[in-house]
Design a protein around this motif. Structure first.
Motif, mmCIF file in Angstrom:
data_model
loop_
_atom_site.group_PDB
_atom_site.id
_atom_site.type_symbol
_atom_site.label_atom_id
_atom_site.label_comp_id
_atom_site.label_asym_id
_atom_site.label_seq_id
_atom_site.Cartn_x
_atom_site.Cartn_y
_atom_site.Cartn_z
ATOM 1 N N HIS A 122 -1.218 -0.158 -3.691
ATOM 2 C CA HIS A 122 -0.985 0.432 -2.364
ATOM 3 C C HIS A 122 -2.298 0.488 -1.561
ATOM 4 N N ILE A 123 -3.367 0.939 -2.198
ATOM 5 C CA ILE A 123 -4.668 1.011 -1.514
ATOM 6 C C ILE A 123 -5.077 -0.368 -1.014
ATOM 7 N N ASN A 124 -5.004 -1.372 -1.875
ATOM 8 C CA ASN A 124 -5.445 -2.716 -1.495
ATOM 9 C C ASN A 124 -4.547 -3.346 -0.428
ATOM 10 N N GLU A 125 -3.235 -3.095 -0.483
ATOM 11 C CA GLU A 125 -2.347 -3.589 0.572
ATOM 12 C C GLU A 125 -2.705 -2.949 1.912
ATOM 13 N N CYS A 126 -3.019 -1.658 1.894
ATOM 14 C CA CYS A 126 -3.361 -0.962 3.129
ATOM 15 C C CYS A 126 -4.730 -1.379 3.659
ATOM 16 N N LEU A 127 -5.653 -1.718 2.776
ATOM 17 C CA LEU A 127 -6.940 -2.220 3.246
ATOM 18 C C LEU A 127 -6.771 -3.585 3.907
ATOM 19 N N ALA A 128 -5.853 -4.406 3.371
ATOM 20 C CA ALA A 128 -5.592 -5.730 3.940
ATOM 21 C C ALA A 128 -4.827 -5.638 5.260
ATOM 22 N N SER A 129 -3.880 -4.713 5.362
ATOM 23 C CA SER A 129 -3.058 -4.522 6.573
ATOM 24 C C SER A 129 -2.951 -3.029 6.865
ATOM 25 N N PRO A 130 -3.977 -2.446 7.523
ATOM 26 C CA PRO A 130 -4.033 -0.995 7.717
ATOM 27 C C PRO A 130 -2.831 -0.388 8.442
ATOM 28 N N HIS A 131 -2.145 -1.159 9.259
ATOM 29 C CA HIS A 131 -1.036 -0.598 10.026
ATOM 30 C C HIS A 131 0.327 -0.989 9.448
ATOM 31 N N SER A 132 0.330 -1.374 8.182
ATOM 32 C CA SER A 132 1.574 -1.754 7.529
ATOM 33 C C SER A 132 2.494 -0.546 7.442
ATOM 34 N N GLU A 133 3.749 -0.763 7.800
ATOM 35 C CA GLU A 133 4.719 0.326 7.740
ATOM 36 C C GLU A 133 5.922 -0.065 6.893
#
Length: 190
Positions: A149-160
């Motif tokens: 989850h952390i790495n996905e959010c670092l790659a796409s900070p505005h992912s919803e």
């Protein structure tokens, strides 16, 4: 007669609305502790008092009646061994890469700003995570799940995607006596 009742009702509603609009958050210790309406001490102290001698005077935004910042500016103290961090690239299932944070004023809650250089801490073998969302109940995940989850959010900070969208990057961590991260809690943002 019905017209005068309508006018009276309209006047009462307008007066109530103006009264509520005049109210605002005041997080001063004087009001929260004593329930008084006295102005904060900083607003009544002269600019050249010994406490402020040599310090640059604070300037309030135009139209502000106080030098006090508005909103929520400090977080509730955490138990020993816990702190707020901001994960950065390089986090893996063995190592948390992060930056320390400092409190910043926020409208609905205190916010955290990353400060300083990137740091690392090893994960304890039993480390676990907790994802948060304003749309769903908190979700407990294993270490691999929180790192993903952390790495996905670092790659796409505005992912919803899904019920657990990316937060603003704020995580509370618990660290054991050896300095290893044992638990991470994601902070939900709306």
């Amino acid at each position: 007669m019905p017209v005068s009742r309508r006018l009276l009702a309209t006047a009462l509603v307008a007066t109530a609305a103006l009264g509520l609009a005049a109210c605002g958050p005041d997080n001063s210790p004087d009001q929260s502790a004593k329930g008084t309406t006295a102005p904060p001490a900083a607003a009544t102290a002269p600019a050249t008092s010994p406490a402020t001698k040599g310090a640059a005077p604070a300037t309030a935004p135009a139209g502000s009646a106080s030098d006090e910042p508005e909103g929520f500016c400090t977080h509730t103290p955490l138990p020993a061994g816990q702190k707020w961090i901001y994960p950065v690239k390089g986090t893996s299932t063995t190592t948390l890469a992060y930056r320390d944070t400092k409190d910043a004023c926020g409208v609905n809650d205190v916010s955290f700003e990353p400060v300083g250089a990137d740091r690392t801490a090893a994960f304890a073998p039993t480390a676990k995570g907790h994802l948060s969302s304003v749309m769903a109940a908190p979700k407990d995940v294993d270490l691999a799940g929180v790192v993903k989850h952390i790495n996905e959010c670092l790659a796409s900070p505005h992912s919803e995607k899904g019920s657990y969208p990316c937060s603003a990057g704020d995580y509370k961590v618990a660290v054991d006596a050896s300095g290893k991260v044992t638990e991470l809690w994601e902070r939900a943002h709306s």
